[in-house]
Design a protein around this motif. Structure first.
Motif, PDB file in Angstrom:
ATOM      1  N   GLY A  87       0.825  -1.213   0.000  1.00 61.36           N
ATOM      2  CA  GLY A  87       0.000   0.000   0.000  1.00 61.36           C
ATOM      3  C   GLY A  87       0.856   1.259   0.000  1.00 61.36           C
ATOM      4  O   GLY A  87       0.566   2.224  -0.707  1.00 61.36           O
ATOM      5  N   GLN A  88       1.917   1.246   0.787  1.00 62.56           N
ATOM      6  CA  GLN A  88       2.823   2.394   0.832  1.00 62.56           C
ATOM      7  C   GLN A  88       3.508   2.587  -0.512  1.00 62.56           C
ATOM      8  O   GLN A  88       3.651   3.711  -0.990  1.00 62.56           O
ATOM      9  N   LEU A  89       3.935   1.471  -1.112  1.00 55.95           N
ATOM     10  CA  LEU A  89       4.608   1.571  -2.409  1.00 55.95           C
ATOM     11  C   LEU A  89       3.652   2.080  -3.478  1.00 55.95           C
ATOM     12  O   LEU A  89       4.043   2.884  -4.327  1.00 55.95           O
ATOM     13  N   ASP A  90       2.391   1.634  -3.437  1.00 55.71           N
ATOM     14  CA  ASP A  90       1.416   2.110  -4.411  1.00 55.71           C
ATOM     15  C   ASP A  90       1.176   3.606  -4.272  1.00 55.71           C
ATOM     16  O   ASP A  90       1.102   4.326  -5.267  1.00 55.71           O
ATOM     17  N   SER A  91       1.077   4.094  -3.029  1.00 58.54           N
ATOM     18  CA  SER A  91       0.869   5.528  -2.843  1.00 58.54           C
ATOM     19  C   SER A  91       2.099   6.320  -3.288  1.00 58.54           C
ATOM     20  O   SER A  91       1.970   7.379  -3.905  1.00 58.54           O
ATOM     21  N   GLN A  92       3.295   5.801  -3.012  1.00 58.95           N
ATOM     22  CA  GLN A  92       4.514   6.479  -3.477  1.00 58.95           C
ATOM     23  C   GLN A  92       4.584   6.476  -4.995  1.00 58.95           C
ATOM     24  O   GLN A  92       4.998   7.468  -5.601  1.00 58.95           O
ATOM     25  N   GLU A  93       4.165   5.384  -5.606  1.00 56.23           N
ATOM     26  CA  GLU A  93       4.175   5.306  -7.063  1.00 56.23           C
ATOM     27  C   GLU A  93       3.232   6.352  -7.660  1.00 56.23           C
ATOM     28  O   GLU A  93       3.572   7.015  -8.643  1.00 56.23           O
ATOM     29  N   LYS A  94       2.059   6.529  -7.056  1.00 53.11           N
ATOM     30  CA  LYS A  94       1.113   7.540  -7.553  1.00 53.11           C
ATOM     31  C   LYS A  94       1.700   8.942  -7.424  1.00 53.11           C
ATOM     32  O   LYS A  94       1.587   9.752  -8.339  1.00 53.11           O
ATOM     33  N   GLU A  95       2.345   9.221  -6.274  1.00 51.58           N
ATOM     34  CA  GLU A  95       2.963  10.532  -6.077  1.00 51.58           C
ATOM     35  C   GLU A  95       4.071  10.767  -7.108  1.00 51.58           C
ATOM     36  O   GLU A  95       4.177  11.862  -7.676  1.00 51.58           O
ATOM     37  N   ILE A  96       4.880   9.759  -7.327  1.00 51.04           N
ATOM     38  CA  ILE A  96       5.990   9.896  -8.266  1.00 51.04           C
ATOM     39  C   ILE A  96       5.464  10.092  -9.679  1.00 51.04           C
ATOM     40  O   ILE A  96       5.988  10.908 -10.442  1.00 51.04           O
ATOM     41  N   LYS A  97       4.396   9.370 -10.038  1.00 46.78           N
ATOM     42  CA  LYS A  97       3.812   9.542 -11.368  1.00 46.78           C
ATOM     43  C   LYS A  97       3.270  10.957 -11.537  1.00 46.78           C
ATOM     44  O   LYS A  97       3.404  11.550 -12.610  1.00 46.78           O
ATOM     45  N   GLN A  98       2.661  11.515 -10.478  1.00 44.24           N
ATOM     46  CA  GLN A  98       2.186  12.898 -10.550  1.00 44.24           C
ATOM     47  C   GLN A  98       3.361  13.858 -10.728  1.00 44.24           C
ATOM     48  O   GLN A  98       3.287  14.798 -11.528  1.00 44.24           O
ATOM     49  N   ASP A  99       4.445  13.617  -9.995  1.00 44.24           N
ATOM     50  CA  ASP A  99       5.635  14.464 -10.137  1.00 44.24           C
ATOM     51  C   ASP A  99       6.207  14.361 -11.548  1.00 44.24           C
ATOM     52  O   ASP A  99       6.634  15.366 -12.128  1.00 44.24           O
ATOM     53  N   ILE A 100       6.197  13.163 -12.100  1.00 44.41           N
ATOM     54  CA  ILE A 100       6.727  12.966 -13.455  1.00 44.41           C
ATOM     55  C   ILE A 100       5.864  13.708 -14.466  1.00 44.41           C
ATOM     56  O   ILE A 100       6.383  14.378 -15.370  1.00 44.41           O
ATOM     57  N   GLU A 101       4.546  13.612 -14.322  1.00 41.61           N
ATOM     58  CA  GLU A 101       3.647  14.312 -15.245  1.00 41.61           C
ATOM     59  C   GLU A 101       3.829  15.829 -15.127  1.00 41.61           C
ATOM     60  O   GLU A 101       3.841  16.538 -16.138  1.00 41.61           O
ATOM     61  N   LYS A 102       3.982  16.319 -13.910  1.00 34.93           N
ATOM     62  CA  LYS A 102       4.216  17.752 -13.704  1.00 34.93           C
ATOM     63  C   LYS A 102       5.525  18.171 -14.382  1.00 34.93           C
ATOM     64  O   LYS A 102       5.582  19.191 -15.070  1.00 34.93           O
ATOM     65  N   PHE A 103       6.570  17.371 -14.200  1.00 36.63           N
ATOM     66  CA  PHE A 103       7.858  17.669 -14.822  1.00 36.63           C
ATOM     67  C   PHE A 103       7.737  17.654 -16.338  1.00 36.63           C
ATOM     68  O   PHE A 103       8.318  18.504 -17.021  1.00 36.63           O
ATOM     69  N   LYS A 104       6.974  16.700 -16.883  1.00 37.75           N
ATOM     70  CA  LYS A 104       6.796  16.629 -18.333  1.00 37.75           C
ATOM     71  C   LYS A 104       6.101  17.876 -18.868  1.00 37.75           C
ATOM     72  O   LYS A 104       6.516  18.434 -19.892  1.00 37.75           O
ATOM     73  N   THR A 105       5.030  18.309 -18.196  1.00 36.80           N
ATOM     74  CA  THR A 105       4.330  19.499 -18.683  1.00 36.80           C
ATOM     75  C   THR A 105       5.219  20.734 -18.582  1.00 36.80           C
ATOM     76  O   THR A 105       5.238  21.556 -19.500  1.00 36.80           O
ATOM     77  N   GLU A 106       5.961  20.863 -17.467  1.00 39.52           N
ATOM     78  CA  GLU A 106       6.878  21.999 -17.338  1.00 39.52           C
ATOM     79  C   GLU A 106       7.974  21.929 -18.399  1.00 39.52           C
ATOM     80  O   GLU A 106       8.351  22.954 -18.975  1.00 39.52           O
ATOM     81  N   SER A 107       8.474  20.735 -18.655  1.00 39.06           N
ATOM     82  CA  SER A 107       9.519  20.576 -19.667  1.00 39.06           C
ATOM     83  C   SER A 107       8.992  20.903 -21.054  1.00 39.06           C
ATOM     84  O   SER A 107       9.688  21.548 -21.849  1.00 39.06           O
TER      85      SER A 107
END
Length: 173
Positions: A87-107
């Motif tokens: 469960g912890q890993l799944d929540s971290q994965e969701k957070e990281i995916k959001q960070d990646i998407e944010k980085f992609k849009t900024e990039s």
């Protein structure tokens, strides 16, 4: 009984494509350790060995001792550890995916801005063909303005009158 591991669930080829060139040796060492561990696990039997209790009953002179051991051995159950971190890993994965998407849009926004800057630079005359007036028109903030802001040769900021170095600490006198 725990689930038997028969093969690695990691897609090593896809992972290898994402490893930067300077980290390839560490990746190869990690993959080697994981493969060695998987081989060791696969060499072990699926179930504990079967004991020949009749053989032991015939050899052990103490009555009931082998029957007690057999009862204890059959009652022995080693539980598989409970999964408490998925469960912890799944929540971290969701957070990281959001960070990646944010980085992609900024990039992508930065890329578009850089493309505009490149298009502007491509529309200019080549530097070796520019006159000082052409340079002033293209880069008004960087060009020399001898009428409004006269400067002394070599026109670097530190060579001008009244220049104060901002990196030096102010004197105490």
């Amino acid at each position: 009984m725990a689930k038997r591991i028969s093969q690695s669930s990691i897609n090593w080829a896809a992972l290898a494509e994402r490893v930067p060139e300077h980290q390839k040796p560490q990746f190869i060492a990690f993959k080697s350790k994981a493969d060695n561990y998987l081989r060791k696990v696969q060499q072990l039997p699926d179930a504990p060995p079967k004991l020949d209790w009749a053989f032991y009953k015939a050899k052990v002179p103490v009555p009931g001792m082998v029957a007690e051991f057999e009862k204890s051995y059959s009652a022995l159950n080693i539980p598989f550890p409970a999964d408490t971190v998925s469960g912890q890993l799944d929540s971290q994965e969701k957070e990281i995916k959001q960070d990646i998407e944010k980085f992609k849009t900024e990039s992508n926004a930065r890329i578009e801005e850089y493309k505009k800057q490149l298009a502007h630079l491509a529309s200019l005359l080549p530097y070796d063909q520019m006159t000082l007036e052409d340079y002033r028109d293209a880069f008004p903030e960087d060009a020399l303005d001898t009428l409004n802001k006269p400067t002394f040769w070599p026109h670097a900021p530190e060579d001008q009158l009244g220049y104060v170095d901002k990196t030096e600490a102010p004197s105490k006198h």
